[in-house]
Design a protein around this motif. Structure first.
Motif, PDB file in Angstrom:
ATOM      1  N   VAL A   6      63.002 -11.764  10.707  1.00  0.00           N
ATOM      2  CA  VAL A   6      62.954 -11.311   9.329  1.00  0.00           C
ATOM      3  C   VAL A   6      62.974 -12.556   8.447  1.00  0.00           C
ATOM      4  O   VAL A   6      63.809 -13.441   8.651  1.00  0.00           O
ATOM      5  N   VAL A   7      62.077 -12.621   7.506  1.00  0.00           N
ATOM      6  CA  VAL A   7      61.954 -13.797   6.645  1.00  0.00           C
ATOM      7  C   VAL A   7      62.317 -13.440   5.207  1.00  0.00           C
ATOM      8  O   VAL A   7      61.901 -12.391   4.694  1.00  0.00           O
ATOM      9  N   LEU A   8      63.100 -14.310   4.585  1.00  0.00           N
ATOM     10  CA  LEU A   8      63.444 -14.164   3.167  1.00  0.00           C
ATOM     11  C   LEU A   8      62.858 -15.347   2.409  1.00  0.00           C
ATOM     12  O   LEU A   8      63.087 -16.502   2.775  1.00  0.00           O
ATOM     13  N   ILE A   9      62.131 -15.049   1.355  1.00  0.00           N
ATOM     14  CA  ILE A   9      61.596 -16.090   0.474  1.00  0.00           C
ATOM     15  C   ILE A   9      62.243 -15.941  -0.897  1.00  0.00           C
ATOM     16  O   ILE A   9      62.268 -14.848  -1.462  1.00  0.00           O
ATOM     17  N   MET A  10      62.783 -17.038  -1.407  1.00  0.00           N
ATOM     18  CA  MET A  10      63.402 -17.052  -2.736  1.00  0.00           C
ATOM     19  C   MET A  10      62.761 -18.193  -3.533  1.00  0.00           C
ATOM     20  O   MET A  10      62.828 -19.359  -3.134  1.00  0.00           O
ATOM     21  N   TRP A  50      63.455  -0.341   9.332  1.00  0.00           N
ATOM     22  CA  TRP A  50      62.519  -0.260  10.436  1.00  0.00           C
ATOM     23  C   TRP A  50      61.134   0.234   9.988  1.00  0.00           C
ATOM     24  O   TRP A  50      60.118  -0.141  10.566  1.00  0.00           O
ATOM     25  N   ASN A  51      61.122   1.050   8.938  1.00  0.00           N
ATOM     26  CA  ASN A  51      59.864   1.631   8.464  1.00  0.00           C
ATOM     27  C   ASN A  51      59.215   0.780   7.373  1.00  0.00           C
ATOM     28  O   ASN A  51      58.310   1.244   6.690  1.00  0.00           O
ATOM     29  N   ASP A  52      59.701  -0.446   7.221  1.00  0.00           N
ATOM     30  CA  ASP A  52      59.196  -1.427   6.261  1.00  0.00           C
ATOM     31  C   ASP A  52      59.613  -1.129   4.818  1.00  0.00           C
ATOM     32  O   ASP A  52      59.148  -1.790   3.883  1.00  0.00           O
ATOM     33  N   GLU A  53      60.493  -0.158   4.631  1.00  0.00           N
ATOM     34  CA  GLU A  53      61.050   0.062   3.295  1.00  0.00           C
ATOM     35  C   GLU A  53      61.939  -1.125   2.948  1.00  0.00           C
ATOM     36  O   GLU A  53      62.657  -1.655   3.795  1.00  0.00           O
ATOM     37  N   LYS A  68      59.160  -8.637   7.716  1.00  0.00           N
ATOM     38  CA  LYS A  68      59.571  -8.626   9.107  1.00  0.00           C
ATOM     39  C   LYS A  68      58.376  -8.856  10.016  1.00  0.00           C
ATOM     40  O   LYS A  68      57.248  -8.495   9.664  1.00  0.00           O
ATOM     41  N   ASP A  69      58.642  -9.448  11.160  1.00  0.00           N
ATOM     42  CA  ASP A  69      57.652  -9.625  12.205  1.00  0.00           C
ATOM     43  C   ASP A  69      58.284  -9.057  13.467  1.00  0.00           C
ATOM     44  O   ASP A  69      59.073  -9.732  14.143  1.00  0.00           O
ATOM     45  N   GLY A 116      66.088   3.983  11.989  1.00  0.00           N
ATOM     46  CA  GLY A 116      67.438   3.881  11.445  1.00  0.00           C
ATOM     47  C   GLY A 116      68.032   2.494  11.424  1.00  0.00           C
ATOM     48  O   GLY A 116      69.179   2.315  10.996  1.00  0.00           O
ATOM     49  N   VAL A 117      67.243   1.514  11.830  1.00  0.00           N
ATOM     50  CA  VAL A 117      67.756   0.143  11.927  1.00  0.00           C
ATOM     51  C   VAL A 117      67.235  -0.707  10.775  1.00  0.00           C
ATOM     52  O   VAL A 117      66.124  -0.494  10.280  1.00  0.00           O
ATOM     53  N   GLY A 118      68.027  -1.656  10.348  1.00  0.00           N
ATOM     54  CA  GLY A 118      67.592  -2.552   9.294  1.00  0.00           C
ATOM     55  C   GLY A 118      68.244  -3.916   9.419  1.00  0.00           C
ATOM     56  O   GLY A 118      69.185  -4.108  10.205  1.00  0.00           O
ATOM     57  N   VAL A 119      67.743  -4.861   8.651  1.00  0.00           N
ATOM     58  CA  VAL A 119      68.315  -6.207   8.579  1.00  0.00           C
ATOM     59  C   VAL A 119      68.452  -6.589   7.113  1.00  0.00           C
ATOM     60  O   VAL A 119      67.545  -6.347   6.311  1.00  0.00           O
TER      61      VAL A 119
END
Lengths: 121, 110
Positions: free
Chosen positions: A80-84, A55-58, A73-74, A33-36
């Protein structure tokens, strides 16, 4: 206590790729139930949700930026990494990462301090 | 142009009640929950209201949220000078398959 902190370059050139890292503590992205999420805000403008990872990589992406974004995510590093890709001056903004959970209606209840990214040659 | 529509500004005097509206469509507010955020100058946003009308711990009951149809509202009672900030609504949009924000409302305490 939940904390998040964004890190990455403060200045990128047009057409370059931006990589931002969100390092967090006080929660686990293994927890159900957790996300970033990553949210940005151009100077003096509104918030825009860029990407979200559960949390489930969705993953979810802004439809208008989907082709340019990748979120990963790691869980072992609590990051959590964002690439743009293909950055443009209009991408100049403060970029935030934030914690979210189903228990709070997927609102963002803890935010990083934000990092200002300027796109200029 | 934001998907959710908010008035750009609102104002009130100390002690007054102020409401901020957020207008959407059947694909966002009409079928999903609404969250509200407060952003003080030079600070990160703070979650003020989640799931339409719920307050996170630590948020005073002067702040309340409501939703009806494709619109939502944030009400602030007993207005204080420290309430001067930008306020944003947010909701999931089923058509866009994304979280969308309103354009923000700048609240001035006169």
């Amino acid at each position: 206590q939940i904390t998040l902190k964004e890190s990455g370059p403060t200045l990128v050139k047009p057409t370059q790729t931006l990589t931002l890292t969100c390092t967090f503590s006080g929660f686990s992205l293994r927890s159900s139930g957790v996300g970033v999420g990553w949210i940005r805000q151009p100077p003096g403008k509104a918030l825009e949700c860029l990407a979200f990872i559960f949390w489930n990589d969705e993953k979810r992406y802004s439809p208008s930026l989907k082709s340019r974004l990748t979120i990963t995510k790691d869980t072992s590093k609590n990051q959590v990494v964002l690439i743009m890709t293909n950055m443009d001056p209009v991408d100049t903004a403060t970029y935030y990462c934030a914690h979210s959970a189903y228990s709070i209606g997927l609102g963002f209840d803890y935010w990083g301090q934000g990092t200002l990214v300027t796109v200029s040659s | 142009q934001s998907v959710l529509t908010q008035p750009p500004s609102a104002s009130g005097t100390p002690g007054q009640r102020v409401t901020i509206s957020c207008s959407g469509t059947s694909s966002n507010i009409g079928s999903n929950i609404v969250n509200w955020y407060q952003q003080l100058p030079r600070a990160a946003p703070k979650l003020l209201i989640y799931t339409n009308d719920q307050r996170p711990s630590g948020i005073p009951d002067r702040f309340s949220g409501s939703k009806s149809g494709t619109s939502a509202s944030l009400a602030i009672t007993g207005l204080r000078s420290e309430d001067e900030a930008d306020y944003f609504c947010a909701a999931w949009d089923d058509n866009l398959n994304a979280r969308v924000f309103g354009g923000g409302t700048k609240l001035t305490v006169l």
